[in-house]
Design a protein around this motif. Structure first.
Motif, PDB file in Angstrom:
ATOM      1  N   VAL A   1      21.954   3.172 -11.266  1.00  0.00           N
ATOM      2  CA  VAL A   1      20.735   2.397 -11.514  1.00  0.00           C
ATOM      3  C   VAL A   1      20.402   1.646 -10.234  1.00  0.00           C
ATOM      4  O   VAL A   1      21.265   0.990  -9.640  1.00  0.00           O
ATOM      5  CB  VAL A   1      20.916   1.405 -12.678  1.00  0.00           C
ATOM      6  N   ILE A   2      19.149   1.768  -9.807  1.00  0.00           N
ATOM      7  CA  ILE A   2      18.673   1.011  -8.644  1.00  0.00           C
ATOM      8  C   ILE A   2      17.805  -0.133  -9.156  1.00  0.00           C
ATOM      9  O   ILE A   2      16.691   0.097  -9.641  1.00  0.00           O
ATOM     10  CB  ILE A   2      17.869   1.900  -7.686  1.00  0.00           C
ATOM     11  N   PRO A   3      18.303  -1.379  -9.086  1.00  0.00           N
ATOM     12  CA  PRO A   3      17.489  -2.522  -9.516  1.00  0.00           C
ATOM     13  C   PRO A   3      16.549  -2.941  -8.375  1.00  0.00           C
ATOM     14  O   PRO A   3      16.984  -3.094  -7.228  1.00  0.00           O
ATOM     15  CB  PRO A   3      18.523  -3.619  -9.797  1.00  0.00           C
ATOM     16  N   ILE A   4      15.286  -3.119  -8.699  1.00  0.00           N
ATOM     17  CA  ILE A   4      14.314  -3.593  -7.714  1.00  0.00           C
ATOM     18  C   ILE A   4      13.687  -4.869  -8.260  1.00  0.00           C
ATOM     19  O   ILE A   4      12.982  -4.853  -9.267  1.00  0.00           O
ATOM     20  CB  ILE A   4      13.234  -2.529  -7.438  1.00  0.00           C
ATOM     21  N   ARG A   5      13.976  -5.975  -7.589  1.00  0.00           N
ATOM     22  CA  ARG A   5      13.501  -7.283  -8.029  1.00  0.00           C
ATOM     23  C   ARG A   5      12.072  -7.497  -7.555  1.00  0.00           C
ATOM     24  O   ARG A   5      11.733  -7.182  -6.421  1.00  0.00           O
ATOM     25  CB  ARG A   5      14.408  -8.375  -7.451  1.00  0.00           C
ATOM     26  N   LYS A   6      11.232  -8.039  -8.425  1.00  0.00           N
ATOM     27  CA  LYS A   6       9.834  -8.319  -8.054  1.00  0.00           C
ATOM     28  C   LYS A   6       9.757  -9.739  -7.487  1.00  0.00           C
ATOM     29  O   LYS A   6      10.064 -10.715  -8.170  1.00  0.00           O
ATOM     30  CB  LYS A   6       8.947  -8.169  -9.294  1.00  0.00           C
ATOM     31  N   LEU A   7       9.314  -9.840  -6.252  1.00  0.00           N
ATOM     32  CA  LEU A   7       9.231 -11.136  -5.587  1.00  0.00           C
ATOM     33  C   LEU A   7       7.831 -11.726  -5.613  1.00  0.00           C
ATOM     34  O   LEU A   7       7.662 -12.940  -5.577  1.00  0.00           O
ATOM     35  CB  LEU A   7       9.699 -10.998  -4.129  1.00  0.00           C
ATOM     36  N   ALA A   8       6.822 -10.862  -5.638  1.00  0.00           N
ATOM     37  CA  ALA A   8       5.436 -11.334  -5.571  1.00  0.00           C
ATOM     38  C   ALA A   8       4.535 -10.384  -6.346  1.00  0.00           C
ATOM     39  O   ALA A   8       4.870  -9.213  -6.535  1.00  0.00           O
ATOM     40  CB  ALA A   8       4.995 -11.410  -4.109  1.00  0.00           C
ATOM     41  N   PRO A   9       3.379 -10.860  -6.806  1.00  0.00           N
ATOM     42  CA  PRO A   9       2.458  -9.976  -7.522  1.00  0.00           C
ATOM     43  C   PRO A   9       2.066  -8.773  -6.678  1.00  0.00           C
ATOM     44  O   PRO A   9       1.995  -8.858  -5.448  1.00  0.00           O
ATOM     45  CB  PRO A   9       1.244 -10.870  -7.790  1.00  0.00           C
ATOM     46  N   THR A  10       1.813  -7.644  -7.328  1.00  0.00           N
ATOM     47  CA  THR A  10       1.403  -6.434  -6.622  1.00  0.00           C
ATOM     48  C   THR A  10      -0.026  -6.576  -6.104  1.00  0.00           C
ATOM     49  O   THR A  10      -0.898  -7.116  -6.778  1.00  0.00           O
ATOM     50  CB  THR A  10       1.506  -5.216  -7.562  1.00  0.00           C
ATOM     51  N   LEU A  11      -0.239  -6.087  -4.897  1.00  0.00           N
ATOM     52  CA  LEU A  11      -1.558  -6.139  -4.273  1.00  0.00           C
ATOM     53  C   LEU A  11      -2.592  -5.391  -5.108  1.00  0.00           C
ATOM     54  O   LEU A  11      -2.286  -4.391  -5.757  1.00  0.00           O
ATOM     55  CB  LEU A  11      -1.499  -5.498  -2.879  1.00  0.00           C
ATOM     56  N   LYS A  12      -3.843  -5.874  -5.067  1.00  0.00           N
ATOM     57  CA  LYS A  12      -4.931  -5.163  -5.718  1.00  0.00           C
ATOM     58  C   LYS A  12      -5.080  -3.781  -5.089  1.00  0.00           C
ATOM     59  O   LYS A  12      -4.803  -3.594  -3.910  1.00  0.00           O
ATOM     60  CB  LYS A  12      -6.235  -5.951  -5.568  1.00  0.00           C
ATOM     61  N   GLY A  13      -5.514  -2.829  -5.900  1.00  0.00           N
ATOM     62  CA  GLY A  13      -5.675  -1.465  -5.404  1.00  0.00           C
ATOM     63  C   GLY A  13      -4.506  -0.561  -5.712  1.00  0.00           C
ATOM     64  O   GLY A  13      -4.568   0.645  -5.472  1.00  0.00           O
ATOM     65  N   TYR A  14      -3.427  -1.129  -6.266  1.00  0.00           N
ATOM     66  CA  TYR A  14      -2.250  -0.345  -6.657  1.00  0.00           C
ATOM     67  C   TYR A  14      -1.953  -0.591  -8.133  1.00  0.00           C
ATOM     68  O   TYR A  14      -2.110  -1.710  -8.618  1.00  0.00           O
ATOM     69  CB  TYR A  14      -1.041  -0.724  -5.799  1.00  0.00           C
ATOM     70  N   PRO A  15      -1.522   0.455  -8.844  1.00  0.00           N
ATOM     71  CA  PRO A  15      -1.309   1.825  -8.362  1.00  0.00           C
ATOM     72  C   PRO A  15      -2.624   2.574  -8.164  1.00  0.00           C
ATOM     73  O   PRO A  15      -3.635   2.264  -8.782  1.00  0.00           O
ATOM     74  CB  PRO A  15      -0.491   2.466  -9.486  1.00  0.00           C
ATOM     75  N   ARG A  16      -2.570   3.565  -7.282  1.00  0.00           N
ATOM     76  CA  ARG A  16      -3.721   4.431  -7.042  1.00  0.00           C
ATOM     77  C   ARG A  16      -3.739   5.545  -8.090  1.00  0.00           C
ATOM     78  O   ARG A  16      -2.876   5.616  -8.952  1.00  0.00           O
ATOM     79  CB  ARG A  16      -3.610   5.030  -5.633  1.00  0.00           C
ATOM     80  N   ARG A  17      -4.735   6.388  -8.009  1.00  0.00           N
ATOM     81  CA  ARG A  17      -4.783   7.546  -8.905  1.00  0.00           C
ATOM     82  C   ARG A  17      -3.587   8.460  -8.633  1.00  0.00           C
ATOM     83  O   ARG A  17      -3.117   8.565  -7.507  1.00  0.00           O
ATOM     84  CB  ARG A  17      -6.096   8.312  -8.721  1.00  0.00           C
ATOM     85  N   TRP A  18      -3.114   9.154  -9.683  1.00  0.00           N
ATOM     86  CA  TRP A  18      -1.906   9.965  -9.575  1.00  0.00           C
ATOM     87  C   TRP A  18      -2.020  11.034  -8.487  1.00  0.00           C
ATOM     88  O   TRP A  18      -1.073  11.260  -7.724  1.00  0.00           O
ATOM     89  CB  TRP A  18      -1.568  10.586 -10.916  1.00  0.00           C
ATOM     90  N   ALA A  19      -3.182  11.670  -8.380  1.00  0.00           N
ATOM     91  CA  ALA A  19      -3.352  12.708  -7.360  1.00  0.00           C
ATOM     92  C   ALA A  19      -3.165  12.128  -5.964  1.00  0.00           C
ATOM     93  O   ALA A  19      -2.574  12.761  -5.083  1.00  0.00           O
ATOM     94  CB  ALA A  19      -4.727  13.351  -7.492  1.00  0.00           C
ATOM     95  N   ARG A  20      -3.640  10.912  -5.756  1.00  0.00           N
ATOM     96  CA  ARG A  20      -3.509  10.248  -4.460  1.00  0.00           C
ATOM     97  C   ARG A  20      -2.057   9.828  -4.210  1.00  0.00           C
ATOM     98  O   ARG A  20      -1.554   9.933  -3.089  1.00  0.00           O
ATOM     99  CB  ARG A  20      -4.421   9.018  -4.446  1.00  0.00           C
ATOM    100  N   ILE A  21      -1.406   9.348  -5.248  1.00  0.00           N
ATOM    101  CA  ILE A  21       0.004   8.961  -5.118  1.00  0.00           C
ATOM    102  C   ILE A  21       0.844  10.155  -4.676  1.00  0.00           C
ATOM    103  O   ILE A  21       1.707  10.050  -3.801  1.00  0.00           O
ATOM    104  CB  ILE A  21       0.536   8.400  -6.459  1.00  0.00           C
ATOM    105  N   GLN A  22       0.587  11.312  -5.294  1.00  0.00           N
ATOM    106  CA  GLN A  22       1.338  12.521  -4.961  1.00  0.00           C
ATOM    107  C   GLN A  22       1.019  13.027  -3.555  1.00  0.00           C
ATOM    108  O   GLN A  22       1.905  13.444  -2.818  1.00  0.00           O
ATOM    109  CB  GLN A  22       1.009  13.627  -5.975  1.00  0.00           C
ATOM    110  N   LYS A  23      -0.271  12.976  -3.207  1.00  0.00           N
ATOM    111  CA  LYS A  23      -0.717  13.535  -1.931  1.00  0.00           C
ATOM    112  C   LYS A  23      -0.341  12.648  -0.757  1.00  0.00           C
ATOM    113  O   LYS A  23       0.022  13.137   0.314  1.00  0.00           O
ATOM    114  CB  LYS A  23      -2.236  13.755  -1.958  1.00  0.00           C
ATOM    115  N   GLN A  24      -0.418  11.348  -0.971  1.00  0.00           N
ATOM    116  CA  GLN A  24      -0.133  10.380   0.113  1.00  0.00           C
ATOM    117  C   GLN A  24       0.815   9.298  -0.382  1.00  0.00           C
ATOM    118  O   GLN A  24       0.412   8.159  -0.615  1.00  0.00           O
ATOM    119  CB  GLN A  24      -1.427   9.751   0.620  1.00  0.00           C
ATOM    120  N   PRO A  25       2.097   9.644  -0.556  1.00  0.00           N
ATOM    121  CA  PRO A  25       3.069   8.645  -1.033  1.00  0.00           C
ATOM    122  C   PRO A  25       3.170   7.481  -0.044  1.00  0.00           C
ATOM    123  O   PRO A  25       2.994   7.654   1.159  1.00  0.00           O
ATOM    124  CB  PRO A  25       4.397   9.421  -1.076  1.00  0.00           C
ATOM    125  N   LEU A  26       3.408   6.314  -0.575  1.00  0.00           N
ATOM    126  CA  LEU A  26       3.557   5.129   0.271  1.00  0.00           C
ATOM    127  C   LEU A  26       4.788   5.224   1.152  1.00  0.00           C
ATOM    128  O   LEU A  26       5.765   5.848   0.792  1.00  0.00           O
ATOM    129  CB  LEU A  26       3.636   3.870  -0.613  1.00  0.00           C
TER     130      LEU A  26
END
Length: 238
Positions: A213-238
């Motif tokens: 299990v990889i725990p990822i702690r949230k430190l701050a609110p997520t920026l506006k604009g995320y998540p993107r559309r699924w096709a964009r996420i797949q095509k251009q991963p962060l």
């Protein structure tokens, strides 16, 4: 199944921490899953022992990775057959659980199972993860987010981290050879307000395998604009 689950919970050191009826409820859930699997694709595991170990006990092991007590809220993204969210609800009744899936038939079945097992404080919702995260009341709102999906972590991170409230945690269930995957996801995690914590490796009782299990702690609110559309996420991963 019930005895395998009970013995496995004891091996994980969890048996005394969960309701006495939990092993029987988990076994009933497993039987309902195998029954429905004959007409709907829910799981590639088709024997009772496999379901008990690789679904129920694997899900239960998450209790070793975070504090689930105290009426916390949890969303299980891409829940599929209800894993790990539904077993966690059975094991920790105070959890307020949302099971999120994009297939309506699975969601209908999950709601039927929850009713059959007499569970309250749990709902299955039919929606796409990247769309629902943009809805008011869902974004930056959950104490715990879980995902057992096979997607790469830098894709999964963009789907899941927006749901986590600051101070909460995203628990990503992975294999023990996921080190490079975590490195590749570093930019995504930081950009979306998270910080990876030390991975937790655990043996699945009686299965002869170790998962992570990889725990990822949230430190701050997520920026506006995320998540993107699924096709964009797949095509251009962060």
């Amino acid at each position: 199944m019930e005895q395998i689950i009970k013995t496995g919970l004891e091996a994980l050191g969890l048996l005394d921490q969960v309701p006495s009826e939990a092993p029987a409820q988990l076994a009933e859930y497993g039987r309902l899953m195998l029954e429905k699997n004959q007409v709907m694709n829910l799981t590639a595991i088709t024997d009772e022992e496999g379901v008990a170990r690789l679904h129920m006990l694997d899900s239960a092991a998450l209790l070793l990775c975070a504090d689930f007590q105290g009426g916390k809220t949890l969303i299980d993204v891409g829940t599929g057959a209800g894993l790990p969210g539904l077993p966690l609800k059975i094991l920790v009744p105070s959890l307020q659980v949302t099971l999120l899936d994009s297939l309506g038939k699975r969601v209908d079945w999950l709601n039927e199972v929850c009713a059959r097992l007499g569970l309250e404080g749990i709902q299955a919702v039919h929606a796409r993860a990247e769309e629902q995260a943009l809805q008011k009341g869902w974004r930056d709102s959950f104490d715990i987010v879980t995902a057992r999906a096979v997607a790469q972590l830098r894709l999964l991170g963009e789907l899941c981290l927006p749901y986590v409230k600051p101070g909460g945690v995203f628990l990503s269930m992975k294999s023990v050879d996921s080190g490079s995957e975590l490195e590749e996801a570093a930019h995504c995690i930081k950009l979306l307000g998270g910080r990876a914590e030390e991975p937790v490796d655990y043996p699945v009782p009686g299965a002869g395998i170790t998962h992570r299990v990889i725990p990822i702690r949230k430190l701050a609110p997520t920026l506006k604009g995320y998540p993107r559309r699924w096709a964009r996420i797949q095509k251009q991963p962060l």
